[in-house]
Design an enzyme around this catalytic site. Sequence first.
Site, PDB file in Angstrom:
ATOM      1  N   ARG A  94      35.670  47.190  34.470  1.00  0.00           N
ATOM      2  CA  ARG A  94      36.248  48.475  33.385  1.00  0.00           C
ATOM      3  C   ARG A  94      35.949  49.606  34.653  1.00  0.00           C
ATOM      4  NH1 ARG A  94      35.203  50.400  27.819  1.00  0.00           N
ATOM      5  NH2 ARG A  94      33.095  51.069  28.991  1.00  0.00           N
ATOM      6  N   THR A 144      39.432  55.905  33.467  1.00  0.00           N
ATOM      7  CA  THR A 144      40.125  55.789  31.810  1.00  0.00           C
ATOM      8  C   THR A 144      40.251  54.064  31.415  1.00  0.00           C
ATOM      9  OG1 THR A 144      41.374  54.407  33.949  1.00  0.00           O
ATOM     10  CG2 THR A 144      41.787  56.018  34.490  1.00  0.00           C
ATOM     11  N   ASP A 158      24.656  48.561  29.436  1.00  0.00           N
ATOM     12  CA  ASP A 158      25.860  47.934  30.175  1.00  0.00           C
ATOM     13  C   ASP A 158      25.280  46.929  30.144  1.00  0.00           C
ATOM     14  OD1 ASP A 158      26.732  47.420  32.402  1.00  0.00           O
ATOM     15  OD2 ASP A 158      27.773  49.524  32.869  1.00  0.00           O
ATOM     16  N   ASP A 216      24.460  46.035  34.013  1.00  0.00           N
ATOM     17  CA  ASP A 216      23.120  46.313  34.242  1.00  0.00           C
ATOM     18  C   ASP A 216      22.438  46.275  34.594  1.00  0.00           C
ATOM     19  OD1 ASP A 216      24.925  48.339  36.172  1.00  0.00           O
ATOM     20  OD2 ASP A 216      25.224  49.892  35.221  1.00  0.00           O
TER      21      ASP A 216
HETATM   22  O1  LIG Z   1      36.491  45.286  26.952  1.00  0.00           O
HETATM   23  P1  LIG Z   1      36.365  46.201  28.388  1.00  0.00           P
HETATM   24  O2  LIG Z   1      36.541  47.878  27.083  1.00  0.00           O
HETATM   25  O3  LIG Z   1      37.197  46.243  29.280  1.00  0.00           O
HETATM   26  O4  LIG Z   1      35.403  46.652  28.592  1.00  0.00           O
HETATM   27  C1  LIG Z   1      34.515  45.528  28.631  1.00  0.00           C
HETATM   28  C2  LIG Z   1      33.857  44.911  30.266  1.00  0.00           C
HETATM   29  O5  LIG Z   1      33.431  46.004  30.178  1.00  0.00           O
HETATM   30  C3  LIG Z   1      31.845  45.386  31.152  1.00  0.00           C
HETATM   31  O6  LIG Z   1      32.699  45.033  32.822  1.00  0.00           O
HETATM   32  P2  LIG Z   1      32.319  45.700  33.805  1.00  0.00           P
HETATM   33  O7  LIG Z   1      33.557  46.421  33.794  1.00  0.00           O
HETATM   34  O8  LIG Z   1      31.095  47.112  33.144  1.00  0.00           O
HETATM   35  O9  LIG Z   1      32.133  45.122  35.431  1.00  0.00           O
HETATM   36  P3  LIG Z   1      30.292  44.993  35.068  1.00  0.00           P
HETATM   37  O10 LIG Z   1      30.202  43.108  34.408  1.00  0.00           O
HETATM   38  O11 LIG Z   1      30.475  44.335  36.974  1.00  0.00           O
HETATM   39  O12 LIG Z   1      29.309  45.075  34.924  1.00  0.00           O
HETATM   40  C4  LIG Z   1      31.788  44.115  30.472  1.00  0.00           C
HETATM   41  O13 LIG Z   1      30.519  42.577  30.809  1.00  0.00           O
HETATM   42  C5  LIG Z   1      33.208  43.513  30.404  1.00  0.00           C
HETATM   43  O14 LIG Z   1      33.364  42.739  31.465  1.00  0.00           O
HETATM   44  O1  LIG Z   2      29.300  49.200  25.533  1.00  0.00           O
HETATM   45  C1  LIG Z   2      29.593  48.268  26.655  1.00  0.00           C
HETATM   46  C2  LIG Z   2      31.040  48.247  26.913  1.00  0.00           C
HETATM   47  C3  LIG Z   2      31.328  47.997  28.645  1.00  0.00           C
HETATM   48  N1  LIG Z   2      30.430  47.738  28.793  1.00  0.00           N
HETATM   49  C4  LIG Z   2      28.959  47.494  29.272  1.00  0.00           C
HETATM   50  O2  LIG Z   2      28.538  46.841  29.448  1.00  0.00           O
HETATM   51  N2  LIG Z   2      28.996  47.703  27.831  1.00  0.00           N
HETATM   52 MG   LIG Z   3      28.871  46.892  33.674  1.00  0.00          MG
END
Ligand SMILES: O=P(O)(O)OC[C@H]1O[C@H](OP(=O)(O)OP(=O)(O)O)[C@H](O)[C@@H]1O
Ligand SMILES: O=c1cc[nH]c(=O)[nH]1
Ligand SMILES: [Mg+2]
Length: 209
Positions: free
Chosen positions: A104, A108, A200, A203
């Site tokens: 994500r 944006t 997050d 993370d």
């Molecule tokens: O519903 P959305 O607004 O799209 O957000 C949710 C997404 O964001 C996070 O991933 P992230 O993009 O942080 O990637 P990561 O798993 O690599 O940390 C989470 O694990 C979802 O995939």
């Molecule tokens: O709350 C949130 C939203 C997006 N991705 C995450 O990991 N946590």
């Molecule tokens: Mg993430």
Amino acid sequence: MSIHVIKHPLVQHKLGLMREHGISTKSFRELCQEVGTLLTYEATKDIPLEDITIKGWQGDDLTVQHIKGKKITVVPILRAGLGMMEGVMQLIPSAKVSVVGLQRNEETLEPVPYFEKLVGNIEERMSLVIDPMLATGGSMIATIDMLKKAGCKEIKVIVLVAAPEGVDKTLEAHPDVEIFTASLDSHLNEKGYIVPGLGDAGDKIFGTV
Ligand SMILES: O=P(O)(O)OC[C@H]1O[C@H](OP(=O)(O)OP(=O)(O)O)[C@H](O)[C@@H]1O
Ligand SMILES: O=c1cc[nH]c(=O)[nH]1
Ligand SMILES: [Mg+2]
């Protein structure tokens, strides 16, 4: 109803532990897998059974129930979806895995795809998409779009925590999909994080903060 909030006491207890400020990476990881297992149990409640005949312990024919050739592909959304995968695979160990990578954009909030490796015969399989967080819904909708484009006809989603905004958007785009979650939380904050949420998740699972 296409959203199922699983109120089982074990699910709610474990989710409560995950919300704790300062939780260790180890505990967060373990709980992610455990809640993943429990939600998988619920999400697979209606897979069809058939009668088969076996020899029972006395040597007589015995009719027992057996899962009716249902083929499943588990679809973790990188990275955080990997944090639930072992837990899900504990209950469906022979499932094939289709991996989707989306990051994500923090400005944006749009999902940026970077990886896609789906199983070959996806049109014959039910997809079980796993990700701890359903926030704006952008990542989930993009994943379901990919799966449908590849021919998948049956899709279920398992997320630990969902925001109402993301659930509404996902079900509007894909009304045929069923969502299983441990919690429908309050809302998204100005940065697109779920409140109260888990922070997050990626993370926390990978220890990157
Ligand atoms: O519903 P959305 O607004 O799209 O957000 C949710 C997404 O964001 C996070 O991933 P992230 O993009 O942080 O990637 P990561 O798993 O690599 O940390 C989470 O694990 C979802 O995939
Ligand atoms: O709350 C949130 C939203 C997006 N991705 C995450 O990991 N946590
Ligand atoms: Mg993430």
